[in-house]
Write an enzyme that holds these catalytic residues in place. Structure first.
Site, PDB file in Angstrom:
ATOM      1  N   ASP A  17     -69.041  22.179  88.570  1.00 26.35           N
ATOM      2  CA  ASP A  17     -68.301  22.998  89.488  1.00 26.35           C
ATOM      3  C   ASP A  17     -68.408  22.841  90.681  1.00 26.35           C
ATOM      4  OD1 ASP A  17     -68.519  25.656  89.870  1.00 26.35           O
ATOM      5  OD2 ASP A  17     -67.580  25.025  88.038  1.00 26.35           O
ATOM      6  N   HIS A  19     -77.749  20.927  85.486  1.00 25.53           N
ATOM      7  CA  HIS A  19     -76.929  20.011  84.914  1.00 25.53           C
ATOM      8  C   HIS A  19     -76.021  19.401  85.053  1.00 25.53           C
ATOM      9  CE1 HIS A  19     -77.778  23.263  81.673  1.00 25.53           C
ATOM     10  NE2 HIS A  19     -79.053  22.707  81.894  1.00 25.53           N
ATOM     11  N   SER A  29     -74.434  31.499  77.787  1.00 23.59           N
ATOM     12  CA  SER A  29     -74.536  32.446  76.453  1.00 23.59           C
ATOM     13  C   SER A  29     -75.746  32.765  75.982  1.00 23.59           C
ATOM     14  CB  SER A  29     -73.623  31.824  75.720  1.00 23.59           C
ATOM     15  OG  SER A  29     -73.849  29.937  75.750  1.00 23.59           O
ATOM     16  N   ARG A  73     -61.787  16.107  83.674  1.00 27.87           N
ATOM     17  CA  ARG A  73     -62.702  17.627  84.637  1.00 27.87           C
ATOM     18  C   ARG A  73     -62.763  17.360  85.862  1.00 27.87           C
ATOM     19  NH1 ARG A  73     -66.973  19.254  81.436  1.00 27.87           N
ATOM     20  NH2 ARG A  73     -66.680  21.634  81.943  1.00 27.87           N
ATOM     21  N   GLU A  77     -70.141  39.550  77.581  1.00 34.28           N
ATOM     22  CA  GLU A  77     -70.981  40.183  76.631  1.00 34.28           C
ATOM     23  C   GLU A  77     -72.516  39.920  76.125  1.00 34.28           C
ATOM     24  OE1 GLU A  77     -68.337  38.122  73.993  1.00 34.28           O
ATOM     25  OE2 GLU A  77     -69.431  36.087  74.214  1.00 34.28           O
ATOM     26  N   TYR A 114     -64.332  13.088  81.503  1.00 33.72           N
ATOM     27  CA  TYR A 114     -65.129  13.948  83.029  1.00 33.72           C
ATOM     28  C   TYR A 114     -63.980  13.585  83.963  1.00 33.72           C
ATOM     29  CZ  TYR A 114     -69.446  14.645  80.689  1.00 33.72           C
ATOM     30  OH  TYR A 114     -70.172  15.633  80.121  1.00 33.72           O
TER      31      TYR A 114
HETATM   32  C1  BJW Z   1     -67.964  35.461  80.726  1.00 33.95           C
HETATM   33  C2  BJW Z   1     -66.489  35.132  81.230  1.00 33.95           C
HETATM   34  C3  BJW Z   1     -66.261  36.584  82.248  1.00 33.95           C
HETATM   35  C4  BJW Z   1     -66.410  34.531  79.646  1.00 33.95           C
HETATM   36  N1  BJW Z   1     -66.969  37.062  83.325  1.00 33.95           N
HETATM   37  N2  BJW Z   1     -68.563  35.610  81.747  1.00 33.95           N
HETATM   38  C5  BJW Z   1     -83.345  23.271  69.569  1.00 33.95           C
HETATM   39  C6  BJW Z   1     -83.597  24.340  69.840  1.00 33.95           C
HETATM   40  C7  BJW Z   1     -83.900  24.700  71.477  1.00 33.95           C
HETATM   41  C8  BJW Z   1     -83.796  23.095  72.815  1.00 33.95           C
HETATM   42  C9  BJW Z   1     -82.922  22.251  72.067  1.00 33.95           C
HETATM   43  C10 BJW Z   1     -83.157  22.203  70.490  1.00 33.95           C
HETATM   44  N3  BJW Z   1     -82.145  21.017  69.944  1.00 33.95           N
HETATM   45  C11 BJW Z   1     -82.001  20.456  71.172  1.00 33.95           C
HETATM   46  C12 BJW Z   1     -82.469  21.000  72.484  1.00 33.95           C
HETATM   47  C13 BJW Z   1     -82.106  20.949  74.582  1.00 33.95           C
HETATM   48  C14 BJW Z   1     -80.621  21.460  74.236  1.00 33.95           C
HETATM   49  C15 BJW Z   1     -80.250  22.078  73.987  1.00 33.95           C
HETATM   50  O1  BJW Z   1     -81.013  23.390  74.275  1.00 33.95           O
HETATM   51  N4  BJW Z   1     -79.490  22.314  72.986  1.00 33.95           N
HETATM   52  C16 BJW Z   1     -79.024  23.571  72.200  1.00 33.95           C
HETATM   53  C17 BJW Z   1     -77.524  23.332  71.922  1.00 33.95           C
HETATM   54  C18 BJW Z   1     -79.694  24.297  71.404  1.00 33.95           C
HETATM   55  N5  BJW Z   1     -81.035  21.339  75.679  1.00 33.95           N
HETATM   56  C19 BJW Z   1     -81.125  19.639  76.722  1.00 33.95           C
HETATM   57  O2  BJW Z   1     -81.105  18.673  76.446  1.00 33.95           O
HETATM   58  C20 BJW Z   1     -81.332  19.870  78.143  1.00 33.95           C
HETATM   59  N6  BJW Z   1     -82.420  19.368  78.491  1.00 33.95           N
HETATM   60  C21 BJW Z   1     -83.648  19.297  77.338  1.00 33.95           C
HETATM   61  O3  BJW Z   1     -84.171  20.391  77.135  1.00 33.95           O
HETATM   62  O4  BJW Z   1     -84.620  18.257  78.537  1.00 33.95           O
HETATM   63  C22 BJW Z   1     -85.884  18.380  77.786  1.00 33.95           C
HETATM   64  C23 BJW Z   1     -86.570  19.607  79.141  1.00 33.95           C
HETATM   65  C24 BJW Z   1     -87.885  19.914  77.763  1.00 33.95           C
HETATM   66  C25 BJW Z   1     -88.749  20.389  78.941  1.00 33.95           C
HETATM   67  C26 BJW Z   1     -87.987  21.394  80.004  1.00 33.95           C
HETATM   68  C27 BJW Z   1     -87.631  20.953  80.516  1.00 33.95           C
HETATM   69  C28 BJW Z   1     -86.787  19.716  79.973  1.00 33.95           C
HETATM   70  C29 BJW Z   1     -80.449  19.778  79.017  1.00 33.95           C
HETATM   71  C30 BJW Z   1     -79.532  20.564  78.194  1.00 33.95           C
HETATM   72  C31 BJW Z   1     -78.004  19.490  79.218  1.00 33.95           C
HETATM   73  C32 BJW Z   1     -76.735  20.649  79.222  1.00 33.95           C
HETATM   74  N7  BJW Z   1     -75.591  20.267  79.938  1.00 33.95           N
HETATM   75  C33 BJW Z   1     -74.210  21.284  80.106  1.00 33.95           C
HETATM   76  C34 BJW Z   1     -73.193  19.987  79.418  1.00 33.95           C
HETATM   77  C35 BJW Z   1     -72.660  18.836  80.780  1.00 33.95           C
HETATM   78  C36 BJW Z   1     -70.995  19.976  81.816  1.00 33.95           C
HETATM   79  C37 BJW Z   1     -69.941  18.698  80.967  1.00 33.95           C
HETATM   80  O5  BJW Z   1     -70.546  18.636  80.730  1.00 33.95           O
HETATM   81  O6  BJW Z   1     -69.216  19.296  82.033  1.00 33.95           O
HETATM   82  O7  BJW Z   1     -74.023  21.795  80.429  1.00 33.95           O
HETATM   83  S1  BJW Z   1     -74.383  21.211  77.815  1.00 33.95           S
HETATM   84  C38 BJW Z   1     -73.035  23.008  78.563  1.00 33.95           C
HETATM   85  O8  BJW Z   1     -73.264  23.878  78.273  1.00 33.95           O
HETATM   86  C39 BJW Z   1     -72.841  22.530  79.903  1.00 33.95           C
HETATM   87  C40 BJW Z   1     -73.737  23.924  80.850  1.00 33.95           C
HETATM   88  O9  BJW Z   1     -74.124  24.108  81.545  1.00 33.95           O
HETATM   89  C41 BJW Z   1     -73.963  24.506  79.346  1.00 33.95           C
HETATM   90  C42 BJW Z   1     -74.626  25.927  79.228  1.00 33.95           C
HETATM   91  O10 BJW Z   1     -73.571  26.857  79.176  1.00 33.95           O
HETATM   92  P1  BJW Z   1     -72.866  28.549  79.196  1.00 33.95           P
HETATM   93  O11 BJW Z   1     -72.553  27.511  80.854  1.00 33.95           O
HETATM   94  O12 BJW Z   1     -73.793  29.253  79.150  1.00 33.95           O
HETATM   95  O13 BJW Z   1     -71.243  28.570  78.933  1.00 33.95           O
HETATM   96  P2  BJW Z   1     -71.182  28.572  76.901  1.00 33.95           P
HETATM   97  O14 BJW Z   1     -69.607  28.487  77.143  1.00 33.95           O
HETATM   98  O15 BJW Z   1     -72.062  28.532  76.304  1.00 33.95           O
HETATM   99  O16 BJW Z   1     -71.220  30.595  77.655  1.00 33.95           O
HETATM  100  C43 BJW Z   1     -69.812  31.324  78.727  1.00 33.95           C
HETATM  101  C44 BJW Z   1     -70.493  32.416  78.659  1.00 33.95           C
HETATM  102  O17 BJW Z   1     -69.562  33.266  79.654  1.00 33.95           O
HETATM  103  C45 BJW Z   1     -70.312  33.765  77.652  1.00 33.95           C
HETATM  104  O18 BJW Z   1     -71.377  34.174  77.224  1.00 33.95           O
HETATM  105  C46 BJW Z   1     -69.180  33.703  78.069  1.00 33.95           C
HETATM  106  O19 BJW Z   1     -69.483  35.314  77.280  1.00 33.95           O
HETATM  107  C47 BJW Z   1     -68.918  34.416  79.212  1.00 33.95           C
HETATM  108  N8  BJW Z   1     -67.997  34.932  79.780  1.00 33.95           N
HETATM  109  N9  BJW Z   1     -65.742  34.357  80.605  1.00 33.95           N
HETATM  110  C48 BJW Z   1     -68.076  36.961  82.237  1.00 33.95           C
HETATM  111  N10 BJW Z   1     -64.805  36.246  82.354  1.00 33.95           N
END
Ligand code: BJW
Length: 244
Positions: free
Chosen positions: A98, A119, A187, A59, A213, A56
């Site tokens: 960010d 987040h 994503s 970053r 995509e 961190y």
């Molecule tokens: C472009 C581009 C360009 C590229 N132009 N586009 C099983 C099933 C369902 C859920 C769960 C499960 N097991 C566990 C869970 C829950 C879990 C979860 O979802 N896990 C999954 C892995 C399955 N979630 C949690 O634990 C969350 N909390 C929670 O659920 O609490 C309980 C609750 C219950 C009831 C209600 C509410 C809550 C917490 C999630 C915390 C996520 N934290 C992170 C890390 C922090 C940041 C850091 O460390 O720096 O947050 S993980 C990471 O992923 C980060 C992001 O915000 C997050 C999402 O990622 P994002 O933004 O979608 O990025 P990418 O890389 O995945 O996608 C980028 C996209 O951009 C792509 O599609 C590219 O194509 C596109 N792209 N260039 C336009 N130029």
């Protein structure tokens, strides 16, 4: 579709990609061979705090050298001009830690800009001793004392896997009141954010995906436009503000 009034926009890492901030799940989305899931959990922090702090600190430093791109700036203009044009509002919810939306809002003169960082934020720390949250631009690896209580118990103010995202009530209220839900640069892999489109659709909002995509949730959207955010987001904002 009736002309929309209230719009909810959800952004993800793709909106900052062209500012030079790497996304999480695209190729190369690894750090020192660790998956994000290996450093972004409370268990990882308990097991190896030095590793997590180094990740961190690196970053936090990186984002301060980056600047908002045309997509951030266009969304700020929409936040600024949409209320006057439509009588509605734009709620900007970001998964990004960010501060590029916040800087874009300041650059475009958005009054009372409220960017919901569900987040957490790189430029904020949370003291696990006294529970204070405060702005922070430096490193944490050397375990500085909390400015509020003096205890060296600061951690990144980031929502890790298994932790509750911030301001869920405000987000769900905004989705409930939205006529239009737009997902940009995410994503659709991480919940609960990935489920917002389904909730919005079920509550009657028109849904649009703007992404490089097709995302994992692409079938839930009424319309999808694919391409780089700096091209497709300003084009969409221009359409909205010209009444198109
Ligand atoms: C472009 C581009 C360009 C590229 N132009 N586009 C099983 C099933 C369902 C859920 C769960 C499960 N097991 C566990 C869970 C829950 C879990 C979860 O979802 N896990 C999954 C892995 C399955 N979630 C949690 O634990 C969350 N909390 C929670 O659920 O609490 C309980 C609750 C219950 C009831 C209600 C509410 C809550 C917490 C999630 C915390 C996520 N934290 C992170 C890390 C922090 C940041 C850091 O460390 O720096 O947050 S993980 C990471 O992923 C980060 C992001 O915000 C997050 C999402 O990622 P994002 O933004 O979608 O990025 P990418 O890389 O995945 O996608 C980028 C996209 O951009 C792509 O599609 C590219 O194509 C596109 N792209 N260039 C336009 N130029």
């Amino acid at each position: 579709m009736m002309p929309p009034r209230n719009i909810v926009i959800l952004t993800g890492a793709g909106v900052s990609a062209e500012s030079g901030i790497g996304t999480f799940r695209d190729s190369g989305g690894l750090w020192e061979q660790h998956r994000v899931e290996d450093v972004a959990t409370p268990e990882a922090f308990a097991r190896d705090p030095d590793l997590v702090h180094r990740f961190y600190d690196m970053r936090r430093e990186q984002i301060q050298a980056r600047a908002p791109n045309a997509a951030h700036l266009a969304l700020a203009r929409l936040q600024r001009d949409w209320p006057g044009q439509s009588g509605g509002r734009v709620t900007l919810v970001t998964q990004n830690v960010d501060d590029l939306h916040d800087r874009a809002a300041r650059a475009e003169g958005v009054v009372d800009a409220d960017v919901i960082h569900m987040h957490g934020e790189h430029l904020s720390v949370w003291c696990t001793a006294c529970d204070a949250r405060q702005g922070w631009t430096g490193a944490l690896a050397d375990r500085p004392a909390c400015p509020s209580c003096g205890v060296p118990a600061l951690r990144p103010d980031i929502v890790w896997f298994g932790e509750m995202p911030y301001r869920m009530e405000a987000i769900l209220t905004a989705i409930d009141e939205a006529d239009m839900f737009v997902s940009i640069g995410t994503s659709g892999a991480v919940y609960p954010a990935a489920g917002f489109v389904r909730t919005a659709a079920e509550l009657g909002a028109w849904t649009l995906e703007l992404n490089l995509e097709a995302s994992q949730g692409t079938d839930w959207f009424d319309e999808a436009r694919h391409g780089p955010a700096t091209r497709i987001v300003p084009a969409w904002v221009e359409e909205m503000l010209s009444g198109g």
